[in-house]
Design a protein around this motif. Structure first.
Motif, PDB file in Angstrom:
ATOM      1  N   LEU A  23       0.822  -1.204   0.000  1.00 27.11           N
ATOM      2  CA  LEU A  23       0.000   0.000   0.000  1.00 27.11           C
ATOM      3  C   LEU A  23       0.857   1.257   0.000  1.00 27.11           C
ATOM      4  N   GLY A  74       2.595   1.447  -3.537  1.00 33.91           N
ATOM      5  CA  GLY A  74       1.674   1.571  -4.667  1.00 33.91           C
ATOM      6  C   GLY A  74       1.800   0.495  -5.715  1.00 33.91           C
ATOM      7  N   GLN A  96     -10.480  -5.460   1.491  1.00 33.87           N
ATOM      8  CA  GLN A  96      -9.721  -4.209   1.622  1.00 33.87           C
ATOM      9  C   GLN A  96      -8.788  -4.007   0.428  1.00 33.87           C
ATOM     10  N   LEU A  97      -8.136  -5.080   0.008  1.00 34.42           N
ATOM     11  CA  LEU A  97      -7.232  -4.979  -1.140  1.00 34.42           C
ATOM     12  C   LEU A  97      -8.009  -4.673  -2.416  1.00 34.42           C
ATOM     13  N   ALA A 108      -8.910  -1.158  -2.614  1.00 41.76           N
ATOM     14  CA  ALA A 108      -7.748  -0.325  -2.943  1.00 41.76           C
ATOM     15  C   ALA A 108      -7.290  -0.522  -4.388  1.00 41.76           C
ATOM     16  N   LYS A 128      -6.356  -3.406  -5.868  1.00 40.23           N
ATOM     17  CA  LYS A 128      -5.296  -4.397  -6.029  1.00 40.23           C
ATOM     18  C   LYS A 128      -5.827  -5.679  -6.656  1.00 40.23           C
TER      19      LYS A 128
END
Length: 265
Positions: free
Chosen positions: A197, A200, A218-219, A222, A224
Motif C-alpha cells: 500500500l 503503490g 480491503q485490497l 484499494a 489491487k
C-alpha cells in the motif's frame, strides 16, 4: 519452500478443503491458474525438473494459463531461471553457485537451466509469465537492463508480472505500470500488505490460508489484484473463485483441472 513449509501447506490444503466456502457454487473457470515453477515432476533425474523448459512445456500442452519462474543473474550478468542460489538441491552440484559462475560455464555444466531469453522466446504471449526476482537491483545493477532487453517485446501486466518476496526488489522497475508489480507474502502477510500500500504496487500474493476475506475486500477496494497459493486441491480452487481471487498458484497444477486429470489418465 523449506520442507516444513511444504508440510504445513499440505496440511492446510487438507483442512481448508472442508471449508463451507469450498461447497458454495462458484465459477473456477474465471480464475487464472499459475503453475509454480512449472508443471514439474519431483525426483532425482526427473524428466521435468522445476524451472525448466520441460516443466513449462507441460503447462503449454495442458493449456495452463501461466507459469511462475525464478530469475537470478550469473557472474557475467545473464538472467537465468533457477530458484536456489546454488545447484545442489536439484542437480547435485552444490559447487555451482549461479552468481559466481559465468553463463558459458553454467550452460556447459547444467544445460537444463534455461536463460530467460529462451523462456520469453518460447512461451511469451503463449503463457503468462510470473517472474520472481530473487536478487536486488541495488546489488546487481545489470538486472534492470537485462530484464528491460529480454522483456521488451512483451506487454507488462498483459504478458507478464514481476514478483518478489522483498517489495524493494520491484522498486527498480517503476517504469512499468504498477499493475505489473506483485508483492508476495509468506507468513508476513500484514507487513507485505503495508509495504504494498505504501509503495503503490498493483498486486499482492499470499497463502490462501492466511488471506482472509476482510483483507481481500480491503485490497480489492484499494484496486489491487490478488493471487493465492499454494492451492493443491480442486475444492479450494472453488473457494478462491467464490472469494474473488484473480490468480491461483499451485505446485500441482495438473491436479486442479478435471480436463487435465482426464487427459493424464
Amino acid at each position: 519452500m523449506p520442507d516444513w513449509t511444504n508440510h504445513l501447506n499440505n496440511l492446510a490444503n487438507q483442512l481448508w478443503r472442508l471449508s463451507p466456502a469450498c461447497r458454495i457454487p462458484a465459477d473456477p473457470a474465471r480464475l487464472k491458474l499459475v503453475a509454480h515453477r512449472g508443471a514439474y515432476i519431483v525426483g532425482r533425474n526427473s524428466p521435468a525438473p522445476e524451472n525448466t523448459l520441460a516443466a513449462f512445456d507441460r503447462c503449454l500442452k495442458h493449456n495452463i494459463w501461466g507459469i511462475e519462474l525464478d530469475v537470478r543473474l550469473t557472474k557475467d550478468g545473464e538472467p537465468v531461471v533457477h530458484h536456489d542460489p546454488a545447484c545442489g538441491r536439484l542437480y547435485q552440484r552444490p559447487d555451482i553457485d549461479i552468481a559466481s559462475t559465468s553463463f558459458a560455464k553454467l550452460r556447459r555444466e547444467l544445460p537444463q537451466i534455461p536463460h530467460l531469453q529462451e523462456v520469453t522466446e518460447r512461451y511469451g504471449k503463449r503463457l503468462h509469465l510470473m517472474i520472481e526476482l530473487k536478487e536486488s537491483w541495488r546489488q546487481r545493477p545489470p538486472l534492470q537492463s537485462q530484464l528491460q532487453k529480454t522483456l521488451g517485446s512483451l506487454e507488462p501486466a498483459v504478458d507478464y508480472h514481476l514478483l518478489s518476496l522483498v517489495p524493494d526488489y520491484l522498486e527498480g522497475f517503476r517504469q512499468l505500470p504498477a499493475s505489473a508489480l506483485m508483492d508476495v507474502a509468506t507468513t508476513n502477510t500484514k507487513d507485505i500488505i503495508r509495504q504494498n500500500l505504501a509503495l503503490g504496487h498493483g498486486a499482492v500474493a499470499g497463502s490462501f490460508a492466511l488471506l482472509n476475506q476482510t483483507v481481500i475486500d480491503q485490497l480489492k477496494a484499494a484496486g489491487k489484484s490478488i493471487g493465492t497459493g499454494q492451492v493443491n486441491h480442486p475444492a479450494i480452487v472453488n473457494r478462491e473463485a467464490y472469494r474473488g481471487i484473480d490468480w491461483v498458484f499451485s505446485d500441482q497444477p495438473l491436479l486442479l483441472d478435471k480436463r487435465i486429470i482426464n487427459q493424464e489418465k
